[in-house]
Enzyme design. Structure first.
Site, PDB file in Angstrom:
ATOM      1  CE1 TYR A  76      -3.875   2.246   0.364  1.00  0.00           C
ATOM      2  CE2 TYR A  76      -2.662   3.240   2.179  1.00  0.00           C
ATOM      3  CZ  TYR A  76      -3.712   3.261   1.283  1.00  0.00           C
ATOM      4  OH  TYR A  76      -4.594   4.315   1.300  1.00  0.00           O
ATOM      5  CE  LYS A 100      -3.779   4.820  -2.152  1.00  0.00           C
ATOM      6  NZ  LYS A 100      -4.786   5.185  -3.171  1.00  0.00           N
TER       7      LYS A 100
END
Length: 251
Positions: free
Chosen positions: A156, A160
């Site tokens: 994650y 991102k």
């Protein structure tokens, strides 16, 4: 500041709840025709019921062909996408685990929705935006992309961060056609079932520590994220591109 989107065609991904729902409804309430996309059919129906001029589409943004078909269908009706909000993302039910326990599938599934999906959607709308010499692309990343994931999910944080890099790259590639590309990096907001579980898992001490580290000493709400998206999409941000703004209450 009066921001109006009458006559604009907007796509919002991940619009079944949370940030995506707030963003979709904010555009719709200001006159836009909104195409709300998600894999969650029931959530999409709830979003559409809350606002006018909201059309829904079942879409897995990690499927490049599906993204291309969606845009082709919108353009076949005589419209060109003016604004794309790449909000679809998340951790897909994963929790923080040691690096040696992460499978290839675990890693890739998070990249598919958070990074590849943003690329595929931007790729699909870019030709139409170039033809009309106008466009706004807003990516929704996370504080995890600028620092670390609070939940310790390696993919994650990496996806991102990659999305932020994609934002800057596309801003330079597409700028000659009057297309701006910007990024909103939200802090922790209780906005969907996943963030509710994360909040509960922190316990009272963890919750207090999180709030103490926020300058304003409170959590935000989805409308706080939607407000920054509206600014980036508006004429007020016509000379703003390649930027990342943290909407996190101050860190």
């Amino acid at each position: 500041m009066n921001i109006d989107f009458a006559g604009k065609t907007v796509i919002v991904t991940g619009a079944a709840h949370g940030f995506g729902r707030a963003i979709a409804l904010a555009f719709a309430s200001r006159g836009a025709t909104v195409h709300a996309c998600d894999v969650n059919e029931a959530g999409l129906a709830e979003t559409a019921a809350l606002g006018e001029n909201v059309r829904t589409h079942l879409l897995d943004v990690g499927d490049r062909s599906a993204a291309q078909r969606l845009i082709a269908g919108i353009e076949a009706e005589g419209a060109t996408v003016d604004i794309l909000v790449n909000n679809a993302g998340g951790v897909r039910g994963q929790v923080g685990r040691p690096i040696e326990e992460i499978s290839e599938e675990d890693w890739q599934s998070i990249f598919d929705v958070n990074l590849s999906g943003a690329f595929f959607m931007a790729q699909a709308v870019a030709p139409g935006m170039k033809r009309q010499k106008y466009g706004r692309i807003i990516n929704i990343s996370s504080g995890a992309g600028l620092g670390i994931s609070l939940t310790g999910i390696q993919a994650y944080a990496s996806a991102k961060a990659g999305q932020i890099g994609l934002t800057r790259q596309l801003a330079h590639e597409l700028g000659a056609w009057n297309i701006t590309v910007n990024n909103v990096a939200p802090g922790f907001v209780r906005s969907n079932p996943t963030t509710e579980r994360q909040w509960d898992a922190m316990g009272e001490d963890g919750q207090a520590k999180l709030l103490q580290n926020i300058a304003l000493k409170r959590l935000g709400v989805p409308d706080d994220i939607a407000a920054m998206v509206l600014f980036f999409a508006s004429d007020f941000a016509g000379w703003v591109s390649g930027q990342v703004i943290s909407v996190d209450g101050g860190k």
